[in-house]
Design a protein around this motif. Sequence first.
Motif, PDB file in Angstrom:
ATOM      1  N   GLU A  31      27.722  51.170  35.071  1.00  0.00           N
ATOM      2  CA  GLU A  31      27.406  49.760  35.321  1.00  0.00           C
ATOM      3  C   GLU A  31      27.560  49.552  36.824  1.00  0.00           C
ATOM      4  N   GLY A  32      26.567  48.944  37.450  1.00  0.00           N
ATOM      5  CA  GLY A  32      26.688  48.691  38.887  1.00  0.00           C
ATOM      6  C   GLY A  32      25.465  47.969  39.401  1.00  0.00           C
ATOM      7  N   GLY A  33      25.587  47.383  40.582  1.00  0.00           N
ATOM      8  CA  GLY A  33      24.460  46.660  41.152  1.00  0.00           C
ATOM      9  C   GLY A  33      24.590  46.528  42.653  1.00  0.00           C
ATOM     10  N   LEU A  34      23.599  45.866  43.234  1.00  0.00           N
ATOM     11  CA  LEU A  34      23.592  45.663  44.680  1.00  0.00           C
ATOM     12  C   LEU A  34      22.971  44.307  44.977  1.00  0.00           C
ATOM     13  N   LEU A  35      23.598  43.596  45.904  1.00  0.00           N
ATOM     14  CA  LEU A  35      23.007  42.358  46.419  1.00  0.00           C
ATOM     15  C   LEU A  35      22.530  42.628  47.835  1.00  0.00           C
ATOM     16  N   VAL A  36      21.270  42.266  48.118  1.00  0.00           N
ATOM     17  CA  VAL A  36      20.738  42.392  49.471  1.00  0.00           C
ATOM     18  C   VAL A  36      20.508  40.975  50.002  1.00  0.00           C
ATOM     19  N   VAL A  37      21.121  40.676  51.133  1.00  0.00           N
ATOM     20  CA  VAL A  37      21.004  39.337  51.724  1.00  0.00           C
ATOM     21  C   VAL A  37      20.044  39.440  52.911  1.00  0.00           C
ATOM     22  N   ASN A  38      18.846  38.903  52.736  1.00  0.00           N
ATOM     23  CA  ASN A  38      17.835  39.009  53.792  1.00  0.00           C
ATOM     24  C   ASN A  38      17.846  37.813  54.737  1.00  0.00           C
ATOM     25  N   ASP A  39      18.433  36.704  54.286  1.00  0.00           N
ATOM     26  CA  ASP A  39      18.569  35.538  55.166  1.00  0.00           C
ATOM     27  C   ASP A  39      19.958  35.619  55.810  1.00  0.00           C
ATOM     28  N   PRO A  40      20.022  35.940  57.100  1.00  0.00           N
ATOM     29  CA  PRO A  40      21.322  36.161  57.748  1.00  0.00           C
ATOM     30  C   PRO A  40      22.254  34.955  57.631  1.00  0.00           C
ATOM     31  N   ALA A  41      21.669  33.760  57.465  1.00  0.00           N
ATOM     32  CA  ALA A  41      22.498  32.549  57.358  1.00  0.00           C
ATOM     33  C   ALA A  41      23.370  32.569  56.095  1.00  0.00           C
ATOM     34  N   LEU A  42      22.999  33.387  55.116  1.00  0.00           N
ATOM     35  CA  LEU A  42      23.756  33.412  53.858  1.00  0.00           C
ATOM     36  C   LEU A  42      24.803  34.528  53.828  1.00  0.00           C
TER      37      LEU A  42
END
Length: 388
Positions: A201-212
């Motif tokens: 079980e695992g995942g990844l979050l990619v934040v493309n808006d640097p403000a977040l």
Amino acid sequence: MVLSSPQKAFQSKYRIPYNKPFLTGRELEYIQQAVQQGQISGNGAFTKRCHEWFRKRYGFQHNLLTTSCTDALEMCALLLDIGPRDEVILPAYTFVSTANAFALRGAKLRFADSMAANPNICPNSVEKLITKKTKAIVIVHYGGSACDMERLLQIAKAHNIAIVEDAAHAIDSFYKGAPLGSLGTLGTFSFHETKNIFCGEGGLLVVNDPALWQRAEILWEKGTNRAAFARGETQKYCWIDLGSSFLPPEVTSAFLMSQLEHITEIQAKRVKIWHGYNERVRDLVERGCFSLPEVPEYATVNGHLFAILTRDIEQRDALIDLFEEKLVKAIFHYLPLNESPYFTKGKKPVVLPNARRYAETLVRLPFFYEITESEMDEVVGVLREFYK
Ligand SMILES: *Cc1c(COP(=O)(O)O)cnc(C)c1O
């Protein structure tokens, strides 16, 4: 690559299962290292190595491992401040987590139909659902092939709406050369055992808006500034926002690291399997026995799954029965979420015709790293027998 099934004798009643997890060789060694390093909890050396790997390989500058793609999606809903006054547009033909993450925040879900050519979300259907209250459009790159991003990004930009890419199927796949997961405001991946690259079980979050980004790190650490504190950027470690326990333990990251190191071989093999099926069924498609979801020119194949589309649900059920008889596991996929008991609450649902058609006619053929050429012959042999 040293390759072996986790258990010598993979237990399955099927001669050819649908999925079969495998080890790339260093999973157990890395887990042992993680344990010996003395930090078994999260955000340790292996987690940082995985983050760095994603930065280098796909240019995901801001990324965070999570305990699942479901959790990464829940982080998206929190990061976008989704609440009961907001509407979220999402495909009906998807996994329940795509919807749950936003339903948990009380958002009103607006389900869009799939395209006629493939199960991906239809931009025209999205456009019709936009209101003043729309806060996010969630898209799913079904089977790892890109949605029509140009249209979707245009719509989102015109209305100042965020796009969340549920890229659970879509590791190492591209839209006009850009890695999927890098195009929306936020992107999420899954490393569940059924996905191309996995750690259980695992995942990844990619934040493309640097403000977040700053806030993402805080939500990830239970709403605290612990990450900044650990870097010595702040004097105090305290509760400053909402959050939860989204970060995986080092044991999970260690397992994942070994898989990531072998991604080139894994992907080459999986793409080869996809083409192997595609070539084997070509004459059956030309004869009109069944059709295939289209892979548009702007998209790539990442070997996540191989699906065929039968004429109707009766044919689908009869075909799956024949596969069962031969002890080969072929399976249908999603039931439209807009028709689900939780969403309809007993009311008659509005049917989305394309989503319904994929729910009734799509069949996925066995697909795993170790499948052999002769096993693929056998799978397609069942199709030939059925359509003879
Ligand atoms: C697998 C999957 C998820 C959930 O992933 P987990 O890591 O199991 O939480 C979400 N969305 C889609 C489209 C999936 O296929």
